[in-house]
Design an enzyme around this catalytic site. Structure first.
Site, short mmCIF file in Angstrom:
data_model
loop_
_atom_site.label_atom_id
_atom_site.label_comp_id
_atom_site.label_asym_id
_atom_site.label_seq_id
_atom_site.Cartn_x
_atom_site.Cartn_y
_atom_site.Cartn_z
N GLU A 1 0.85 -1.19 0.00
CA GLU A 1 0.00 0.00 0.00
C GLU A 1 0.89 1.24 0.00
OE1 GLU A 1 -2.80 -0.42 3.23
OE2 GLU A 1 -3.73 -2.18 2.29
N HIS B 1 -7.90 1.14 1.65
CA HIS B 1 -7.85 0.67 3.05
C HIS B 1 -8.68 1.58 3.97
CE1 HIS B 1 -5.24 -1.89 5.92
NE2 HIS B 1 -6.45 -1.71 6.43
N1 LIG Z 1 -10.20 -2.92 5.92
C1 LIG Z 1 -10.04 -2.36 7.09
O1 LIG Z 1 -9.92 -1.14 7.21
C2 LIG Z 1 -10.04 -3.22 8.31
C3 LIG Z 1 -10.52 -2.68 9.53
C4 LIG Z 1 -10.57 -3.52 10.65
C5 LIG Z 1 -10.11 -4.84 10.55
N2 LIG Z 1 -9.61 -5.29 9.37
C6 LIG Z 1 -9.12 -6.68 9.24
O2 LIG Z 1 -10.25 -7.55 9.18
C7 LIG Z 1 -9.86 -8.86 9.62
C8 LIG Z 1 -10.88 -9.42 10.57
O3 LIG Z 1 -10.98 -8.61 11.74
P1 LIG Z 1 -11.73 -9.17 13.03
O4 LIG Z 1 -11.72 -8.07 14.06
O5 LIG Z 1 -13.02 -9.78 12.66
O6 LIG Z 1 -10.70 -10.29 13.46
P2 LIG Z 1 -10.95 -11.55 14.40
O7 LIG Z 1 -9.63 -11.91 14.94
O8 LIG Z 1 -12.07 -11.25 15.36
O9 LIG Z 1 -11.47 -12.70 13.40
C9 LIG Z 1 -10.67 -13.37 12.49
C10 LIG Z 1 -11.24 -14.76 12.34
O10 LIG Z 1 -10.60 -15.41 11.24
C11 LIG Z 1 -10.38 -16.76 11.59
N3 LIG Z 1 -9.32 -17.28 10.70
C12 LIG Z 1 -8.00 -16.96 10.71
N4 LIG Z 1 -7.38 -17.56 9.69
C13 LIG Z 1 -8.31 -18.28 9.02
C14 LIG Z 1 -8.28 -19.09 7.87
N5 LIG Z 1 -7.16 -19.27 7.19
N6 LIG Z 1 -9.43 -19.68 7.47
C15 LIG Z 1 -10.58 -19.49 8.16
N7 LIG Z 1 -10.67 -18.71 9.26
C16 LIG Z 1 -9.56 -18.11 9.67
C17 LIG Z 1 -10.02 -16.72 13.05
O11 LIG Z 1 -10.19 -17.98 13.68
C18 LIG Z 1 -11.01 -15.66 13.55
O12 LIG Z 1 -12.24 -16.22 13.95
C19 LIG Z 1 -8.47 -8.70 10.25
O13 LIG Z 1 -7.49 -9.14 9.34
C20 LIG Z 1 -8.35 -7.19 10.44
O14 LIG Z 1 -7.01 -6.76 10.40
C21 LIG Z 1 -9.58 -4.51 8.25
#
Ligand SMILES: NC(=O)c1ccc[n+]([C@@H]2O[C@H](COP(=O)([O-])OP(=O)(O)OC[C@H]3O[C@@H](n4cnc5c(N)ncnc54)[C@H](O)[C@@H]3O)[C@@H](O)[C@H]2O)c1
Length: 399
Positions: free
Chosen positions: A259, A282
């Protein structure tokens, strides 16, 4: 007087919350470099930063009164968490404050892509009137496959069902299915049965490149793909090929393997210029509501930590939450995690006839965190003895 230093223009809600506690709050609109921060941090009990200020071991060494750091953002890579733990300084962030914002962006993109709005919009701006319904669908009755059923995945599950979608999910951890959502036994099952696949996995190292040509080939012809999780998770060349070959009817991507660093820097990607593809910089979690929520959430965490010593959701200290009872004094003991610390603390308390009313210990890696509530008085000697223990990192007395 609790002195607070807030950097990087932290939200006014946080300032108000901290001032309401009677704290002396100094706000600075920019980040500070290490030398400036070393000078300004002396005498400060609470430091609030966002993503640009680096809190290094040298800053922590200079911070003679620091009790906690609030990262008014999601990430904490900018803080030396190990050095902070070694000083007994708790670090808090706001991991859930932008969940709803990400979910709403995903919902809007699922509808926009399913209706092919980006193409209609581009056509209209180019002066083309095309009223055809070809390839445009309602989302009602279509199946959404959520990969990663955590904070964001579960909230999206509930909203999507309320919009009339069927929901399947796949998670590597055991997760409770909300409402009518169907738990898939494998990622393959989800890919083969969903009209829309959306990724919400975390950024653990094993997830790098986990979604590529094989996974796209498993998806239904004409399905839609979203990634608002981490840029490293998806092979973008494979995604471009899946779009060009018609396997996918559309995609929305908010996160990228590389990015640009700053506003105005060129964005380079294989996905530029493709029809029915929504690219966003993002911004999944970037809303004014999320910013305000982050301000409230982190300020509350800091206030509770100052008064109660509870560490729930701290990113670097063991999580301990002992409910507070009236009329008790509370001793918080951060220590190096070696066998026998609890016995040693309690033998000092017993020797001095201190009456323990409640006690909770938790350890995390190298450090242990012990809260002890006591009724009646205690002498300075008790505190001196606890401070003098070899394992003691920090002792705080709250009442
Ligand atoms: N786009 C954005 O601006 C933004 C903002 C906030 C969060 N995010 C990203 O969104 C994602 C999810 O956030 P969250 O708060 O829900 O996280 P979280 O940790 O609550 O949930 C992630 C889930 O993914 C599961 N997981 C991990 N690897 C896996 C795989 N290979 N296959 C299946 N399941 C898998 C985990 O067991 C968990 O339940 C994170 O990567 C976070 O960094 C992005």
């Amino acid at each position: 007087m609790v002195r607070v230093l807030l950097l990087e223009n932290i939200h006014a809600d946080a300032v108000a919350r901290l001032e309401a506690e009677g704290y002396q709050v100094e706000s600075v609109s920019s980040a500070l470099d290490e030398a400036e921060l070393i000078e300004r941090v002396q005498g400060v009990a609470l430091l609030g930063i966002r993503s640009k200020t680096k809190v290094t071991a040298a800053v922590l060494d200079a911070a003679d009164s620091l009790v906690a750091i609030g990262a008014f953002c999601i990430g904490t890579d900018q803080i030396d968490l190990v050095a902070a733990a070694a000083k007994g300084v708790a670090v808090f962030n706001a991991p859930f404050s932008n969940t709803r914002s990400v979910v709403e962006l995903a919902v809007s993109e699922i509808i926009a892509l399913t209706r092919r709005l980006t193409e209609k919009n581009a056509g209209m701006h180019a002066g083309v009137w095309d009223k055809s319904a070809d390839g445009a669908h309602e989302i009602r009755g279509r199946r959404l496959g959520i990969v990663g059923y955590g904070n964001i995945g579960t909230q999206l599950s509930v909203l999507a069902e309320n919009l009339g979608m069927h929901v399947s999910f796949y998670d590597t951890a055991d997760k409770l299915a909300l409402s009518n959502a169907h738990r898939c036994a494998s990622l393959e099952e989800l890919l083969e049965t969903s009209d829309v696949v959306t990724l919400h996995v975390d950024g653990r190292p094993g997830n790098a490149g986990f979604f590529g040509a094989d996974q796209f080939a498993r998806m239904r012809r004409g399905s839609i793909f979203l990634n608002l999780s981490r840029g490293i998770v998806v092979d973008h060349v494979a995604l471009r090929d899946a779009l060009a070959g018609g396997r996918l009817a559309g995609a929305a991507v908010d996160v990228f393997p590389h990015e640009p660093k700053g506003r105005g820097d060129e964005f380079v990607s294989e996905l530029r210029g493709l029809p029915n593809v929504i690219l966003t910089p993002h911004i999944g979690g970037s809303t004014e509501e999320a910013q305000s929520d982050i301000g409230d959430f982190v300020a509350n965490k800091l206030v509770h930590f100052v008064h109660e010593g509870n560490t729930t959701l701290s990113v670097n200290l063991p999580g301990v939450a002992l409910p507070q009872q009236d009329g008790m004094s509370r001793i918080v003991h951060v220590h190096v995690n070696t066998p026998g610390v609890l016995a040693q603390v309690n033998s000092i308390l017993a020797e001095h006839k201190v009456n323990v009313e409640g006690q909770l210990l938790s350890t995390r890696g190298e450090y242990g965190y012990l809260i002890t509530d006591i009724s009646g008085g205690y002498s300075d000697e008790v505190l001196d003895r606890l401070r003098a223990m070899d394992q003691t990192v920090r002792l705080r007395v709250l009442s």
